[in-house]
Design an enzyme around this catalytic site. Sequence first.
Site, PDB file in Angstrom:
ATOM      1  N   ARG A  24      27.861  35.580  -1.404  1.00  0.00           N
ATOM      2  CA  ARG A  24      26.634  36.062  -0.740  1.00  0.00           C
ATOM      3  C   ARG A  24      26.429  35.342   0.595  1.00  0.00           C
ATOM      4  O   ARG A  24      26.660  35.908   1.658  1.00  0.00           O
ATOM      5  CB  ARG A  24      25.435  35.869  -1.693  1.00  0.00           C
ATOM      6  CG  ARG A  24      24.181  36.619  -1.283  1.00  0.00           C
ATOM      7  CD  ARG A  24      23.382  35.969  -0.184  1.00  0.00           C
ATOM      8  NE  ARG A  24      22.932  34.608  -0.541  1.00  0.00           N
ATOM      9  CZ  ARG A  24      22.366  33.780   0.349  1.00  0.00           C
ATOM     10  NH1 ARG A  24      22.188  34.133   1.608  1.00  0.00           N
ATOM     11  NH2 ARG A  24      22.002  32.556  -0.015  1.00  0.00           N
ATOM     12  N   ASP A  25      26.076  34.079   0.558  1.00  0.00           N
ATOM     13  CA  ASP A  25      25.812  33.351   1.806  1.00  0.00           C
ATOM     14  C   ASP A  25      27.111  33.241   2.609  1.00  0.00           C
ATOM     15  O   ASP A  25      27.110  33.351   3.844  1.00  0.00           O
ATOM     16  CB  ASP A  25      25.281  31.946   1.471  1.00  0.00           C
ATOM     17  CG  ASP A  25      24.392  31.372   2.549  1.00  0.00           C
ATOM     18  OD1 ASP A  25      24.410  31.908   3.666  1.00  0.00           O
ATOM     19  OD2 ASP A  25      23.689  30.383   2.283  1.00  0.00           O
ATOM     20  N   HIS A 218      20.278  23.228  -1.128  1.00  0.00           N
ATOM     21  CA  HIS A 218      21.117  24.218  -0.438  1.00  0.00           C
ATOM     22  C   HIS A 218      21.343  23.716   0.992  1.00  0.00           C
ATOM     23  O   HIS A 218      20.536  23.978   1.881  1.00  0.00           O
ATOM     24  CB  HIS A 218      20.356  25.550  -0.458  1.00  0.00           C
ATOM     25  CG  HIS A 218      21.039  26.697   0.196  1.00  0.00           C
ATOM     26  ND1 HIS A 218      21.695  27.686  -0.512  1.00  0.00           N
ATOM     27  CD2 HIS A 218      21.158  27.059   1.499  1.00  0.00           C
ATOM     28  CE1 HIS A 218      22.174  28.593   0.317  1.00  0.00           C
ATOM     29  NE2 HIS A 218      21.857  28.234   1.554  1.00  0.00           N
ATOM     30  N   HIS A 220      23.457  23.490   4.410  1.00  0.00           N
ATOM     31  CA  HIS A 220      24.512  23.964   5.312  1.00  0.00           C
ATOM     32  C   HIS A 220      25.072  22.716   5.998  1.00  0.00           C
ATOM     33  O   HIS A 220      24.360  21.725   6.195  1.00  0.00           O
ATOM     34  CB  HIS A 220      23.946  24.985   6.302  1.00  0.00           C
ATOM     35  CG  HIS A 220      23.724  26.333   5.666  1.00  0.00           C
ATOM     36  ND1 HIS A 220      24.610  27.373   5.802  1.00  0.00           N
ATOM     37  CD2 HIS A 220      22.735  26.787   4.858  1.00  0.00           C
ATOM     38  CE1 HIS A 220      24.176  28.417   5.099  1.00  0.00           C
ATOM     39  NE2 HIS A 220      23.037  28.090   4.525  1.00  0.00           N
ATOM     40  N   CYS A 251      23.948  32.188   8.551  1.00  0.00           N
ATOM     41  CA  CYS A 251      22.879  33.164   8.361  1.00  0.00           C
ATOM     42  C   CYS A 251      22.841  34.043   9.592  1.00  0.00           C
ATOM     43  O   CYS A 251      22.737  33.545  10.712  1.00  0.00           O
ATOM     44  CB  CYS A 251      21.535  32.464   8.170  1.00  0.00           C
ATOM     45  SG  CYS A 251      20.192  33.656   8.001  1.00  0.00           S
ATOM     46  N   ASN A 260      27.978  26.663   4.300  1.00  0.00           N
ATOM     47  CA  ASN A 260      27.359  25.758   3.332  1.00  0.00           C
ATOM     48  C   ASN A 260      28.299  24.593   3.060  1.00  0.00           C
ATOM     49  O   ASN A 260      29.478  24.631   3.410  1.00  0.00           O
ATOM     50  CB  ASN A 260      27.152  26.483   1.999  1.00  0.00           C
ATOM     51  CG  ASN A 260      26.162  27.608   2.113  1.00  0.00           C
ATOM     52  OD1 ASN A 260      26.502  28.691   2.539  1.00  0.00           O
ATOM     53  ND2 ASN A 260      24.930  27.341   1.742  1.00  0.00           N
TER      54      ASN A 260
HETATM   55  P1  HMG Z   1      12.101  46.110   7.729  1.00  0.00           P
HETATM   56  O1  HMG Z   1      13.006  46.751   8.754  1.00  0.00           O
HETATM   57  O2  HMG Z   1      10.788  45.588   8.194  1.00  0.00           O
HETATM   58  O3  HMG Z   1      11.864  47.053   6.466  1.00  0.00           O
HETATM   59  O4  HMG Z   1      12.922  44.937   7.041  1.00  0.00           O
HETATM   60  P2  HMG Z   1      11.288  48.472   6.272  1.00  0.00           P
HETATM   61  O5  HMG Z   1      10.454  48.414   5.054  1.00  0.00           O
HETATM   62  O6  HMG Z   1      10.679  48.988   7.556  1.00  0.00           O
HETATM   63  O7  HMG Z   1      12.600  49.313   5.954  1.00  0.00           O
HETATM   64  C1  HMG Z   1      13.595  49.618   6.933  1.00  0.00           C
HETATM   65  C2  HMG Z   1      14.672  50.421   6.239  1.00  0.00           C
HETATM   66  O8  HMG Z   1      15.357  49.616   5.277  1.00  0.00           O
HETATM   67  C3  HMG Z   1      14.113  51.611   5.449  1.00  0.00           C
HETATM   68  O9  HMG Z   1      15.113  52.607   5.442  1.00  0.00           O
HETATM   69  C4  HMG Z   1      13.967  51.039   4.072  1.00  0.00           C
HETATM   70  O10 HMG Z   1      13.980  52.018   3.073  1.00  0.00           O
HETATM   71  C5  HMG Z   1      15.197  50.160   3.966  1.00  0.00           C
HETATM   72  P3  HMG Z   1      15.053  53.895   6.402  1.00  0.00           P
HETATM   73  O11 HMG Z   1      13.760  54.548   6.060  1.00  0.00           O
HETATM   74  O12 HMG Z   1      15.079  53.329   7.805  1.00  0.00           O
HETATM   75  O13 HMG Z   1      16.276  54.643   6.050  1.00  0.00           O
HETATM   76  N1  HMG Z   1      15.029  49.070   3.034  1.00  0.00           N
HETATM   77  C6  HMG Z   1      15.946  48.732   2.112  1.00  0.00           C
HETATM   78  N2  HMG Z   1      17.130  49.267   1.811  1.00  0.00           N
HETATM   79  C7  HMG Z   1      17.823  48.684   0.807  1.00  0.00           C
HETATM   80  N3  HMG Z   1      17.386  47.609   0.132  1.00  0.00           N
HETATM   81  C8  HMG Z   1      16.199  47.049   0.418  1.00  0.00           C
HETATM   82  C9  HMG Z   1      15.428  47.621   1.447  1.00  0.00           C
HETATM   83  N4  HMG Z   1      14.240  47.311   1.987  1.00  0.00           N
HETATM   84  C10 HMG Z   1      13.998  48.207   2.950  1.00  0.00           C
HETATM   85  N5  HMG Z   1      15.787  45.977  -0.265  1.00  0.00           N
HETATM   86  C11 HMG Z   1      13.475  43.642   5.112  1.00  0.00           C
HETATM   87  C12 HMG Z   1      12.353  44.132   6.031  1.00  0.00           C
HETATM   88  C13 HMG Z   1      12.892  42.535   4.261  1.00  0.00           C
HETATM   89  C14 HMG Z   1      13.938  44.800   4.245  1.00  0.00           C
HETATM   90  C15 HMG Z   1      14.648  43.119   6.001  1.00  0.00           C
HETATM   91  O14 HMG Z   1      14.128  42.198   6.908  1.00  0.00           O
HETATM   92  C16 HMG Z   1      15.774  42.520   5.243  1.00  0.00           C
HETATM   93  O15 HMG Z   1      16.459  43.187   4.483  1.00  0.00           O
HETATM   94  N6  HMG Z   1      16.035  41.200   5.475  1.00  0.00           N
HETATM   95  C17 HMG Z   1      17.086  40.494   4.795  1.00  0.00           C
HETATM   96  C18 HMG Z   1      17.747  39.519   5.740  1.00  0.00           C
HETATM   97  C19 HMG Z   1      18.800  38.729   5.012  1.00  0.00           C
HETATM   98  O16 HMG Z   1      19.351  39.173   4.012  1.00  0.00           O
HETATM   99  N7  HMG Z   1      19.097  37.506   5.523  1.00  0.00           N
HETATM  100  C20 HMG Z   1      20.075  36.644   4.943  1.00  0.00           C
HETATM  101  C21 HMG Z   1      19.671  36.063   3.628  1.00  0.00           C
HETATM  102  S1  HMG Z   1      18.560  34.682   3.781  1.00  0.00           S
HETATM  103  C22 HMG Z   1      19.606  33.311   3.970  1.00  0.00           C
HETATM  104  O17 HMG Z   1      20.764  33.469   4.197  1.00  0.00           O
HETATM  105  C23 HMG Z   1      19.024  31.938   3.790  1.00  0.00           C
HETATM  106  C24 HMG Z   1      19.409  31.300   2.450  1.00  0.00           C
HETATM  107  O18 HMG Z   1      20.818  31.188   2.336  1.00  0.00           O
HETATM  108  C25 HMG Z   1      18.779  29.904   2.323  1.00  0.00           C
HETATM  109  C26 HMG Z   1      19.007  28.995   3.559  1.00  0.00           C
HETATM  110  O19 HMG Z   1      20.184  28.798   3.974  1.00  0.00           O
HETATM  111  O20 HMG Z   1      18.012  28.499   4.068  1.00  0.00           O
HETATM  112  C27 HMG Z   1      18.909  32.127   1.254  1.00  0.00           C
HETATM  113 MG    MG Z   2      22.003  29.628   3.242  1.00  0.00          MG
END
Ligand code: HMG
Ligand code: MG
Length: 317
Positions: A24-25, A218, A220, A251, A260
């Site tokens: 995933r990450d 967690h 990095h 990220c 990580n």
């Molecule tokens: P948004 O653009 O504000 O959402 O994003 P929306 O509600 O306006 O939806 C936009 C489109 O996405 C729509 O589709 C929704 O249906 C669809 P359209 O009508 O345009 O065809 N949609 C989805 N589709 C599939 N699955 C879903 C979903 N939700 C909406 N769940 C949102 C808001 C939260 C969805 C977006 O910002 C997002 O997906 N963000 C995720 C970012 C991400 O994954 N980042 C990496 C992970 S975090 C990380 O790595 C840190 C971590 O490792 C810890 C650390 O290191 O600190 C965990």
């Molecule tokens: Mg991370």
Amino acid sequence: MRRPQHEPQTGMPGRVTIYEVGPRDGLQNEKTLVPVEVKAEFIRRLVAAGLDTVETTSFVAPAWVPQLADSAALLGLLGEVGRGRNRPVLVPNERGLDAALSQGAQAIAIFGSATETFARKNLNTGVEESIAMFSPVVERARAEGLWVRAYVSMCFGDPWEGDVPVDQVVDVAARIMDLGCDQLSLGDTIGTGTTGHVHRLLDALDTKGIGAERIGVHFHDTYGQALANTLAALAHGVTVVDASTGGLGGCPYAKSATGNLATEDLVWALDGLGIETGVDLEALVETSVWMAGHLGRPSPSRVVKALASSSNDASDD
Ligand code: HMG
Ligand code: MG
């Protein structure tokens, strides 16, 4: 294969759970799409190498993380290997929860931020609104009997806001944990944390009623502090450590984040301390080298490099 000499240290746990985030990450930031069959094989190999807990993928908006847009297909391919309480998937909202449930997920991870700027960049919403978004996700997940992890990112520094006050991290973490999550993972998203900071945050969380037994770390490894910070957390009673095979990762919404802590580097250190992990280091290194072949670049893990060259030394003898 070469092994560290076993020299236990008092005050360290007897066993550590490695929470593997490579699929995933590790992969979420890869520019070139990795075929879903390769991802499935990666996960099968990690499990076979003894990694009991593997975060497999994310059910997020595909436009936000195109690399993981195949999450439903991946869980379909994995079958039972991809299910269970030790195979969490990332879920930001109810839409993601629905998709995860329809694939039989039994564990999820929500992911919040200690800072306003990163919440907006990563989730397109503020801290307050993101907690409101997570609330029905956690409530429904618990009603379905799922295990729920809560990440909080930017616990040790933020590329836009700079230093992040410990009280601010504790406040966000407590509010997210109060939703009913089982485990808190403290994200050092950009790797700027240092050991004293780790102790200080863990102390502050403990004072607020979130003890080490509910915490994972967690880190990095951007500034080379991930292993030192991990050892500090273990000395503080933490027994769940996130790591990514081969040190893959980053990220997409925090460009200054690199991989990580490499799982191999962690296993080497824990092995030396006589701490059990259940991981077969040789099988893990083989998996890491295999995955690096698919990604077209060598692993940044020092242990992978050293073990690869020490096996060359041995074959020269
Ligand atoms: P948004 O653009 O504000 O959402 O994003 P929306 O509600 O306006 O939806 C936009 C489109 O996405 C729509 O589709 C929704 O249906 C669809 P359209 O009508 O345009 O065809 N949609 C989805 N589709 C599939 N699955 C879903 C979903 N939700 C909406 N769940 C949102 C808001 C939260 C969805 C977006 O910002 C997002 O997906 N963000 C995720 C970012 C991400 O994954 N980042 C990496 C992970 S975090 C990380 O790595 C840190 C971590 O490792 C810890 C650390 O290191 O600190 C965990
Ligand atoms: Mg991370």
